[in-house]
Write a protein that holds these residues in place. Structure first.
Motif, PDB file in Angstrom:
ATOM      1  N   ASN A  14       0.805  -1.221   0.000  1.00  0.00           N
ATOM      2  CA  ASN A  14       0.000   0.000   0.000  1.00  0.00           C
ATOM      3  C   ASN A  14       0.841   1.276   0.000  1.00  0.00           C
ATOM      4  OD1 ASN A  14       1.004  -0.080   2.573  1.00  0.00           O
ATOM      5  ND2 ASN A  14      -0.965  -0.444   3.580  1.00  0.00           N
ATOM      6  N   GLY A  15       2.130   1.157  -0.221  1.00  0.00           N
ATOM      7  CA  GLY A  15       2.980   2.336  -0.369  1.00  0.00           C
ATOM      8  C   GLY A  15       3.272   3.085   0.908  1.00  0.00           C
ATOM      9  N   ASP A  16       3.088   2.423   2.079  1.00  0.00           N
ATOM     10  CA  ASP A  16       3.322   3.124   3.344  1.00  0.00           C
ATOM     11  C   ASP A  16       4.726   2.897   3.888  1.00  0.00           C
ATOM     12  OD1 ASP A  16       3.158   0.482   4.096  1.00  0.00           O
ATOM     13  OD2 ASP A  16       1.585   0.783   5.610  1.00  0.00           O
ATOM     14  N   GLY A  17       5.557   2.160   3.141  1.00  0.00           N
ATOM     15  CA  GLY A  17       6.927   1.915   3.582  1.00  0.00           C
ATOM     16  C   GLY A  17       7.071   0.747   4.530  1.00  0.00           C
ATOM     17  N   ILE A  18       5.966   0.091   4.868  1.00  0.00           N
ATOM     18  CA  ILE A  18       6.005  -1.070   5.757  1.00  0.00           C
ATOM     19  C   ILE A  18       5.812  -2.327   4.911  1.00  0.00           C
ATOM     20  CG2 ILE A  18       4.899  -2.236   7.700  1.00  0.00           C
ATOM     21  CD1 ILE A  18       4.024   0.513   8.691  1.00  0.00           C
ATOM     22  N   TYR A  19       6.750  -3.236   5.040  1.00  0.00           N
ATOM     23  CA  TYR A  19       6.701  -4.476   4.254  1.00  0.00           C
ATOM     24  C   TYR A  19       5.955  -5.525   5.083  1.00  0.00           C
ATOM     25  CZ  TYR A  19       9.932  -2.187   1.120  1.00  0.00           C
ATOM     26  OH  TYR A  19      10.513  -1.300   0.232  1.00  0.00           O
ATOM     27  N   GLU A  20       4.632  -5.613   4.818  1.00  0.00           N
ATOM     28  CA  GLU A  20       3.762  -6.410   5.687  1.00  0.00           C
ATOM     29  C   GLU A  20       3.578  -7.848   5.224  1.00  0.00           C
ATOM     30  OE1 GLU A  20       1.173  -3.985   2.815  1.00  0.00           O
ATOM     31  OE2 GLU A  20       2.893  -3.608   4.125  1.00  0.00           O
ATOM     32  N   PRO A  29      -0.278 -13.601  -4.529  1.00  0.00           N
ATOM     33  CA  PRO A  29      -1.698 -13.282  -4.801  1.00  0.00           C
ATOM     34  C   PRO A  29      -2.157 -12.146  -3.892  1.00  0.00           C
ATOM     35  CG  PRO A  29      -1.361 -15.652  -4.504  1.00  0.00           C
ATOM     36  CD  PRO A  29      -0.102 -14.974  -4.052  1.00  0.00           C
ATOM     37  N   MET A  30      -2.903 -11.219  -4.456  1.00  0.00           N
ATOM     38  CA  MET A  30      -3.357 -10.063  -3.682  1.00  0.00           C
ATOM     39  C   MET A  30      -4.723  -9.644  -4.191  1.00  0.00           C
ATOM     40  SD  MET A  30      -2.944  -7.860  -1.322  1.00  0.00           S
ATOM     41  CE  MET A  30      -3.660  -6.299  -0.849  1.00  0.00           C
ATOM     42  N   ARG A  31      -5.606  -9.327  -3.254  1.00  0.00           N
ATOM     43  CA  ARG A  31      -6.942  -8.847  -3.603  1.00  0.00           C
ATOM     44  C   ARG A  31      -7.126  -7.436  -3.045  1.00  0.00           C
ATOM     45  NH1 ARG A  31     -12.734 -11.825  -2.267  1.00  0.00           N
ATOM     46  NH2 ARG A  31     -14.068 -10.124  -3.019  1.00  0.00           N
ATOM     47  N   PHE A  32      -7.476  -6.524  -3.910  1.00  0.00           N
ATOM     48  CA  PHE A  32      -7.701  -5.141  -3.512  1.00  0.00           C
ATOM     49  C   PHE A  32      -9.198  -4.924  -3.316  1.00  0.00           C
ATOM     50  CE2 PHE A  32      -3.704  -5.209  -5.784  1.00  0.00           C
ATOM     51  CZ  PHE A  32      -2.876  -4.429  -4.987  1.00  0.00           C
ATOM     52  N   GLU A  33      -9.555  -4.420  -2.150  1.00  0.00           N
ATOM     53  CA  GLU A  33     -10.963  -4.255  -1.819  1.00  0.00           C
ATOM     54  C   GLU A  33     -11.569  -2.999  -2.441  1.00  0.00           C
ATOM     55  OE1 GLU A  33     -12.778  -6.435  -0.376  1.00  0.00           O
ATOM     56  OE2 GLU A  33     -11.134  -7.812   0.072  1.00  0.00           O
ATOM     57  N   ARG A  34     -10.747  -2.047  -2.794  1.00  0.00           N
ATOM     58  CA  ARG A  34     -11.271  -0.812  -3.365  1.00  0.00           C
ATOM     59  C   ARG A  34     -10.488  -0.409  -4.607  1.00  0.00           C
ATOM     60  NH1 ARG A  34     -14.955   1.724  -0.329  1.00  0.00           N
ATOM     61  NH2 ARG A  34     -15.159   1.134   1.866  1.00  0.00           N
ATOM     62  N   GLU A  35     -11.199   0.273  -5.489  1.00  0.00           N
ATOM     63  CA  GLU A  35     -10.530   0.779  -6.679  1.00  0.00           C
ATOM     64  C   GLU A  35      -9.602   1.928  -6.320  1.00  0.00           C
ATOM     65  OE1 GLU A  35     -13.220   3.158  -9.253  1.00  0.00           O
ATOM     66  OE2 GLU A  35     -14.727   2.582  -7.787  1.00  0.00           O
ATOM     67  N   GLY A  36      -8.639   2.202  -7.225  1.00  0.00           N
ATOM     68  CA  GLY A  36      -7.714   3.309  -7.002  1.00  0.00           C
ATOM     69  C   GLY A  36      -6.323   2.968  -7.503  1.00  0.00           C
ATOM     70  N   SER A  37      -5.374   3.872  -7.238  1.00  0.00           N
ATOM     71  CA  SER A  37      -3.975   3.674  -7.633  1.00  0.00           C
ATOM     72  C   SER A  37      -3.179   3.179  -6.432  1.00  0.00           C
ATOM     73  CB  SER A  37      -3.381   4.984  -8.155  1.00  0.00           C
ATOM     74  OG  SER A  37      -4.056   5.403  -9.331  1.00  0.00           O
ATOM     75  N   TYR A  38      -2.328   2.223  -6.670  1.00  0.00           N
ATOM     76  CA  TYR A  38      -1.540   1.618  -5.600  1.00  0.00           C
ATOM     77  C   TYR A  38      -0.065   1.574  -6.008  1.00  0.00           C
ATOM     78  CZ  TYR A  38      -5.969  -0.007  -3.636  1.00  0.00           C
ATOM     79  OH  TYR A  38      -7.236  -0.074  -3.099  1.00  0.00           O
ATOM     80  N   THR A  39       0.817   1.856  -5.037  1.00  0.00           N
ATOM     81  CA  THR A  39       2.258   1.696  -5.237  1.00  0.00           C
ATOM     82  C   THR A  39       2.674   0.391  -4.560  1.00  0.00           C
ATOM     83  OG1 THR A  39       2.631   4.096  -5.256  1.00  0.00           O
ATOM     84  CG2 THR A  39       4.532   2.685  -4.800  1.00  0.00           C
ATOM     85  N   ILE A  40       3.192  -0.537  -5.362  1.00  0.00           N
ATOM     86  CA  ILE A  40       3.608  -1.848  -4.862  1.00  0.00           C
ATOM     87  C   ILE A  40       5.142  -1.901  -4.871  1.00  0.00           C
ATOM     88  CG2 ILE A  40       3.407  -4.339  -5.136  1.00  0.00           C
ATOM     89  CD1 ILE A  40       0.764  -2.907  -4.616  1.00  0.00           C
ATOM     90  N   ARG A  41       5.724  -2.262  -3.725  1.00  0.00           N
ATOM     91  CA  ARG A  41       7.177  -2.412  -3.636  1.00  0.00           C
ATOM     92  C   ARG A  41       7.507  -3.830  -3.206  1.00  0.00           C
ATOM     93  NH1 ARG A  41       6.379   2.729  -1.124  1.00  0.00           N
ATOM     94  NH2 ARG A  41       7.270   4.441  -2.375  1.00  0.00           N
ATOM     95  N   CYS A  42       8.540  -4.357  -3.846  1.00  0.00           N
ATOM     96  CA  CYS A  42       9.021  -5.691  -3.482  1.00  0.00           C
ATOM     97  C   CYS A  42      10.536  -5.599  -3.234  1.00  0.00           C
ATOM     98  CB  CYS A  42       8.733  -6.697  -4.592  1.00  0.00           C
ATOM     99  SG  CYS A  42       9.340  -8.368  -4.238  1.00  0.00           S
ATOM    100  N   LEU A  43      10.931  -6.019  -2.039  1.00  0.00           N
ATOM    101  CA  LEU A  43      12.344  -6.029  -1.674  1.00  0.00           C
ATOM    102  C   LEU A  43      12.841  -7.467  -1.748  1.00  0.00           C
ATOM    103  CD1 LEU A  43      14.645  -4.183  -0.683  1.00  0.00           C
ATOM    104  CD2 LEU A  43      13.965  -4.749   1.669  1.00  0.00           C
ATOM    105  N   VAL A  44      13.792  -7.697  -2.683  1.00  0.00           N
ATOM    106  CA  VAL A  44      14.326  -9.046  -2.900  1.00  0.00           C
ATOM    107  C   VAL A  44      15.681  -9.147  -2.192  1.00  0.00           C
ATOM    108  CG1 VAL A  44      14.946 -10.783  -4.605  1.00  0.00           C
ATOM    109  CG2 VAL A  44      13.194  -9.058  -5.156  1.00  0.00           C
ATOM    110  N   ARG A  45      15.840 -10.195  -1.366  1.00  0.00           N
ATOM    111  CA  ARG A  45      17.080 -10.403  -0.631  1.00  0.00           C
ATOM    112  C   ARG A  45      17.632 -11.788  -0.959  1.00  0.00           C
ATOM    113  NH1 ARG A  45      14.187  -8.309   4.615  1.00  0.00           N
ATOM    114  NH2 ARG A  45      14.785  -6.095   4.642  1.00  0.00           N
TER     115      ARG A  45
END
Length: 223
Positions: A14-20, A29-45
C-alpha cells in the motif's frame, strides 16, 4: 548464477513503507478491496544480504455492485394505494445507491440510500417494478412482476353546522378512492329524491336542501 531458492521477497502493498507480507517466490496473490492507484514495492534479498528494490504503480478499477435478489416483503394480495415494501439485496465495498422504477416507463423516479423502500402502486393492474443498485463503477438491475387489485371507494359527507327550520342546509359530498384515475359513481338520496353522480377521487359536489320543520333530514349516499 543466482540461486533462486535462496531468495526471499518482502512486500509493501500500500505504499506506506512497511513491508507487511513475505513470500518465498516472486509471485504473491493479492486482492484489492477498493478501486484506485496503488504503489507496490518488493524487496528481494539473497543469502548474502544483498537487496534489490522493485517498484510498480498499478491502477485497480472498480466493479458494479453484486446484486443477489430483489424482493417484495409484503405477502399478497396487493391493493391499489397500499404502501408496499421492496428490498434490494446487493453488496459492494463502495457506497451503493438504490433506484426504483415503479411505473415501468424506464425512468427511475425513486432514489434511496437504503436498500428497502415503501411505495404504493396507484391503480389496479399488472406491474413490472425495476430496481437498480449503483456505485461509481456502474450498476446492476433486477425486476419483479406483481398484480394489484382494485380497492373500494369511500365517501365523505359534510353537513356543516346545524341550521334552523326554513333555512337551507348545505351538504358537501366528497369521493375518495386509492386509485387516482378511478371514476367513482355515487347514488345520492336526499329526502327520498335520488340521483346518480360521478366524481373523480378527491372531487366534491355541493347540494342545497331546503328545510321546513324541526327534525331529522335523510341523506343516504352509496358508492
Amino acid at each position: 548464477v543466482v540461486d533462486q531458492a535462496s531468495l526471499t521477497y518482502v512486500w509493501d502493498l500500500n505504499g506506506d513503507g512497511i513491508y507487511e507480507r513475505s513470500s518465498t517466490g516472486p509471485r504473491l496473490p493479492m486482492r484489492f478491496e477498493r478501486e484506485g492507484s496503488y504503489t507496490i514495492r518488493c524487496l528481494v534479498r539473497d543469502k548474502d544480504l544483498g537487496e534489490l528494490l522493485l517498484t510498480r504503480e498499478i491502477s485497480v478499477s472498480g466493479r458494479p455492485p453484486a446484486l443477489t435478489s430483489f424482493e417484495l416483503l409484503d405477502p399478497p394480495p396487493y391493493s391499489e394505494g397500499q404502501p408496499l415494501r421492496f428490498k434490494v439485496n446487493a453488496t459492494d465495498p463502495d457506497v451503493i445507491t438504490y433506484l426504483f422504477d415503479f411505473d415501468g416507463d424506464g425512468l427511475f423516479e425513486v432514489t434511496s440510500d437504503t436498500p428497502e423502500v415503501r411505495h404504493p402502486l396507484p391503480d389496479e393492474g399488472f406491474y413490472e417494478v425495476r430496481a437498480r443498485a449503483q456505485d461509481a463503477s456502474g450498476f446492476v438491475e433486477a425486476s419483479l412482476t406483481l398484480q394489484v387489485a382494485n380497492a373500494p371507494p369511500s365517501i365523505e359527507i359534510d353537513t356543516g353546522e346545524a341550521v334552523g327550520e326554513g333555512e337551507d342546509l348545505e351538504i358537501t359530498i366528497t369521493a375518495r378512492d386509492p386509485g387516482p384515475q378511478d371514476l367513482v359513481t355515487l347514488v345520492v338520496d336526499l329526502q327520498g329524491q335520488e340521483q346518480v353522480i360521478e366524481l373523480m377521487p378527491g372531487a366534491s359536489r355541493r347540494f342545497t336542501l331546503p328545510t321546513q320543520d324541526n327534525g331529522l333530514i335523510s341523506v343516504v349516499v352509496n358508492a
